[in-house]
Scaffold this motif. Structure first.
Motif, short mmCIF file in Angstrom:
data_model
loop_
_atom_site.label_atom_id
_atom_site.label_comp_id
_atom_site.label_asym_id
_atom_site.label_seq_id
_atom_site.Cartn_x
_atom_site.Cartn_y
_atom_site.Cartn_z
N ARG A 1 0.84 -1.20 0.00
CA ARG A 1 0.00 0.00 0.00
C ARG A 1 0.87 1.25 0.00
N ARG A 2 1.92 1.24 0.78
CA ARG A 2 2.84 2.38 0.83
C ARG A 2 3.55 2.59 -0.51
N ILE A 3 3.92 1.49 -1.16
CA ILE A 3 4.61 1.59 -2.45
C ILE A 3 3.71 2.25 -3.48
N THR A 4 2.42 1.93 -3.47
CA THR A 4 1.51 2.52 -4.45
C THR A 4 1.35 4.02 -4.24
N GLN A 5 1.73 4.53 -3.09
CA GLN A 5 1.65 5.96 -2.81
C GLN A 5 2.95 6.69 -3.15
N MET A 6 3.98 5.94 -3.55
CA MET A 6 5.26 6.57 -3.86
C MET A 6 5.19 7.35 -5.16
N ARG A 7 5.97 8.40 -5.24
CA ARG A 7 6.09 9.18 -6.47
C ARG A 7 7.24 8.60 -7.28
N LEU A 8 6.96 8.05 -8.45
CA LEU A 8 7.98 7.47 -9.32
C LEU A 8 8.26 8.45 -10.45
N VAL A 9 9.53 8.63 -10.78
CA VAL A 9 9.90 9.60 -11.82
C VAL A 9 10.93 9.00 -12.77
N GLU A 10 11.02 9.57 -13.95
CA GLU A 10 12.10 9.33 -14.89
C GLU A 10 12.85 10.64 -15.03
N TYR A 11 14.12 10.59 -15.40
CA TYR A 11 14.88 11.83 -15.52
C TYR A 11 16.05 11.65 -16.47
N ASP A 12 16.59 12.76 -16.92
CA ASP A 12 17.83 12.81 -17.69
C ASP A 12 18.85 13.58 -16.86
N TYR A 13 20.10 13.14 -16.91
CA TYR A 13 21.16 13.89 -16.24
C TYR A 13 21.41 15.19 -16.99
N LYS A 14 21.75 16.23 -16.26
CA LYS A 14 22.15 17.48 -16.87
C LYS A 14 23.44 17.22 -17.65
N PRO A 15 23.58 17.78 -18.86
CA PRO A 15 24.76 17.51 -19.68
C PRO A 15 26.08 17.82 -18.97
N GLU A 16 26.14 18.92 -18.21
CA GLU A 16 27.39 19.28 -17.54
C GLU A 16 27.77 18.25 -16.47
N PHE A 17 26.77 17.66 -15.81
CA PHE A 17 27.03 16.61 -14.82
C PHE A 17 27.48 15.34 -15.51
N ALA A 18 26.77 14.97 -16.56
CA ALA A 18 27.08 13.73 -17.28
C ALA A 18 28.50 13.79 -17.84
N SER A 19 28.92 14.92 -18.39
CA SER A 19 30.26 15.00 -18.98
C SER A 19 31.34 14.90 -17.91
N VAL A 20 31.13 15.53 -16.76
CA VAL A 20 32.12 15.45 -15.67
C VAL A 20 32.21 14.04 -15.11
N MET A 21 31.07 13.34 -15.04
CA MET A 21 31.04 12.00 -14.45
C MET A 21 31.31 10.90 -15.48
N GLY A 22 31.46 11.27 -16.74
CA GLY A 22 31.74 10.28 -17.77
C GLY A 22 30.55 9.42 -18.13
N ILE A 23 29.33 9.97 -17.94
CA ILE A 23 28.11 9.23 -18.25
C ILE A 23 27.77 9.47 -19.72
N LYS A 24 27.66 8.40 -20.48
CA LYS A 24 27.41 8.53 -21.91
C LYS A 24 25.92 8.63 -22.22
N ASN A 25 25.10 7.78 -21.56
CA ASN A 25 23.67 7.76 -21.81
C ASN A 25 22.99 8.56 -20.72
N THR A 26 22.60 9.80 -21.03
CA THR A 26 22.02 10.66 -19.99
C THR A 26 20.56 10.39 -19.75
#
Length: 102
Positions: free
Chosen positions: A77-102
């Protein structure tokens, strides 16, 4: 940094690095970056890290006691009340961290 003598660093004006109170320790009051010059946390490692000993984390079972089962229906019941999201990394963060798929 380079240590020329134990407990003494090349730049004596850099007082952020200190010998620790516990033997064979060094203390730094600030952020440390390995393979990055822009750490945004206490320690940021850009690359692989090899641990030869144990890593203790608050979710580690060795740090817990009184572990017990919970009411599954209540937890679902608690899980069904959770807020689930999708997101993209900010390009400046992804480049510093070496993340290719943002």
């Amino acid at each position: 940094f380079q240590a020329s003598n134990p407990g003494q660093f090349e730049n004596d004006s850099d007082v952020l690095w200190q010998r620790g109170h516990v033997p064979e320790t060094t203390v730094y009051h600030g952020r440390v970056g390995i393979n990055t010059d822009a750490p945004d946390e206490a320690l940021v490692v850009c690359g692989n890290a090899k641990i030869m000993g144990r890593v203790m984390h608050p979710s580690d079972s060795r740090a817990k006691q009184n572990v017990r089962e919970v009411d599954t229906n209540e937890q679902l019941r608690r899980i069904t009340q959770m807020r689930l999201v999708e997101y993209d990394y900010k390009p400046e963060f992804a480049s510093v961290m070496g993340i290719k798929n943002t």
